[in-house]
Design an enzyme around this catalytic site. Structure first.
Site, mmCIF file in Angstrom:
data_model
loop_
_atom_site.group_PDB
_atom_site.id
_atom_site.type_symbol
_atom_site.label_atom_id
_atom_site.label_comp_id
_atom_site.label_asym_id
_atom_site.label_seq_id
_atom_site.Cartn_x
_atom_site.Cartn_y
_atom_site.Cartn_z
ATOM 1 N N ARG A 147 64.855 49.718 41.361
ATOM 2 C CA ARG A 147 65.138 49.475 39.947
ATOM 3 C C ARG A 147 66.394 48.602 39.772
ATOM 4 O O ARG A 147 67.227 48.839 38.916
ATOM 5 C CB ARG A 147 65.278 50.788 39.184
ATOM 6 N N ARG B 104 68.014 48.573 32.809
ATOM 7 C CA ARG B 104 68.822 48.695 31.592
ATOM 8 C C ARG B 104 70.318 48.766 31.839
ATOM 9 O O ARG B 104 71.105 48.623 30.907
ATOM 10 C CB ARG B 104 68.380 49.946 30.818
ATOM 11 N N ARG C 37 65.535 42.575 26.678
ATOM 12 C CA ARG C 37 64.871 43.699 26.019
ATOM 13 C C ARG C 37 65.107 43.731 24.509
ATOM 14 O O ARG C 37 64.332 44.354 23.779
ATOM 15 C CB ARG C 37 65.334 45.024 26.631
ATOM 16 N N ASP D 110 55.535 47.577 36.206
ATOM 17 C CA ASP D 110 55.537 49.024 35.987
ATOM 18 C C ASP D 110 54.407 49.656 36.794
ATOM 19 O O ASP D 110 53.327 49.067 36.946
ATOM 20 C CB ASP D 110 55.362 49.352 34.501
ATOM 21 N N TYR E 256 49.884 61.022 36.554
ATOM 22 C CA TYR E 256 50.156 60.478 35.218
ATOM 23 C C TYR E 256 48.893 60.495 34.362
ATOM 24 O O TYR E 256 48.922 60.856 33.177
ATOM 25 C CB TYR E 256 50.665 59.042 35.327
#
Length: 376
Positions: free
Chosen positions: A53, A57, A66, A102, A178
């Site tokens: 990652r 963010r 974003r 993703d 998921y």
């Protein structure tokens, strides 16, 4: 050994653990070569480093993107996905860039829509819970994921062999969980219930996922990915027996199919210390270790027969400089200069992480490891 794809600038494959004279003399390897050699447990001049990652963010440049685009919009726009991938890798000066995407993207191609809700993560509004739900899942639309391959092509063209390019996909178990739970879960009740009570339905679901993931990985390799990382993020929720009975066979199949494409495979999970012997049986070239097991113990459990990646606790990136240096040095000492260690985190960088601390880790790894690999 499988005939893995090597960069044109890469030396001939070395099968002996001893260092060649050029490496022993500290000749600087290109970053991508250093990374790929470590995946194959070949000697390197210093330990390669990158981060799970690493585009996210915590980084102002990503936050700026974003403000105008959702996560899925970035993933599906090859220009944007390549931009955030490249920006993060260059700012951190790492040895490999993992494509911005993703894990759940293949679910859309199978006919299962999802969205990201603030504070909740991914949400699947119509979970897969019955045999009929599994029967409806498509396996003929993996070509719709071609935007990820196009982003990889752009990243490959930009770096031009200077660093390694990592493609990735989720593992069948993690994606199935998921799909069945409808999002993240603490106990995986619906997932394990299907495993235990409807093994044939469970097997069909995993088989469908594996077929889509094989094609998805092939697209990424064709686009220029040097390595494919398979994320089994939630495999740690399983006992060793359940992992072997319900997950290992299909995961092994996926790993071997990806290797047949000519690239090494990194297999990663969280909280998987008890699963390491079974994970090794997949035949993956590199096993990711999280921070819950000391690197030397985890590697010994694997019999040193595979490369390892890890395993700094990502929250250590909030520590002061002295402790951060200490933890990086400790992990490198545990690796002991043995060929086949890729420095990384035990999971992904979290929001709020100081960028300068991530950069410091790269500097520390290179400082501390430059002499480790001259040992005979």
């Amino acid at each position: 050994m499988l005939p893995f794809k090597l960069k044109p600038s890469m030396p001939e494959k070395i099968t002996s653990p001893e260092l060649t004279p050029d490496l022993a003399a500290h000749s600087a390897l290109p970053s991508g070569c250093r990374f790929l050699r470590a995946c194959l447990r070949q000697p390197v001049d210093k330990t390669p480093v990158w981060f799970l990652r690493q585009a996210g963010r915590y980084m102002p440049e990503y936050q700026a993107v974003r403000r105008h685009h959702s996560l899925l919009q970035i993933c599906k726009n090859p220009e944007l996905a390549a931009e955030v991938t490249i920006t993060a890798a260059e700012r951190l000066d790492v040895d490999a860039a993992i494509i911005f995407a993703d894990l759940l993207l293949p679910l859309e191609s199978m006919g299962l829509d999802f969205e990201f809700l603030a504070g909740e993560g991914p949400v699947i509004h119509q979970p897969v819970r019955t045999a009929a739900d599994v029967d409806k899942l498509r396996i003929d639309r993996a070509h719709e994921l071609g935007y990820v391959a196009e982003a990889i092509r752009k990243v490959v063209a930009h770096f031009n062999d200077r660093i390694g390019i990592v493609g990735f996909c989720g593992a069948p178990f993690t994606l199935a969980s998921y799909m069945i739970e409808g999002g993240g879960s603490r106990n995986y009740i619906f997932t394990k219930t299907m495993m235990y009570r409807e093994p044939s339905v469970w097997q069909l679901l995993l088989d469908k996922l594996a077929m889509v993931l094989e094609e998805y990985a092939a697209q990424q390799v064709e686009a220029g990915a040097d390595v494919i990382q398979i994320f089994d993020s939630w495999a740690g929720a399983l006992s060793p027996t359940d992992y072997r009975d319900f997950v290992l066979p299909v995961t092994t199949r996926l790993v071997r199919r990806v290797q047949e494409l000519g690239v090494p495979v990194i297999y990663f999970g969280v909280d998987t210390a008890t699963l390491l012997p079974a994970m090794r049986e997949t035949g993956a070239d590199v096993i990711g270790l999280d921070w819950r097991v000391p690197l030397d113990q985890g590697w010994a459990t694997l019999g040193h027969a595979v490369a390892v990646q890890g395993n700094l606790d990502p929250i250590t990136l909030f520590a002061n400089e002295d402790l951060l240096r200490q933890r990086v040095r400790q992990i490198l000492e545990q690796a002991g200069g043995r060929p086949g260690h890729i420095f990384n985190l035990g999971h992904g960088i979290v929001p709020g992480t100081p960028v300068e601390n991530v950069q410091r880790v790269v500097q520390y790894v290179r400082e501390f490891s430059s002499g480790e690999h001259t040992r005979a």
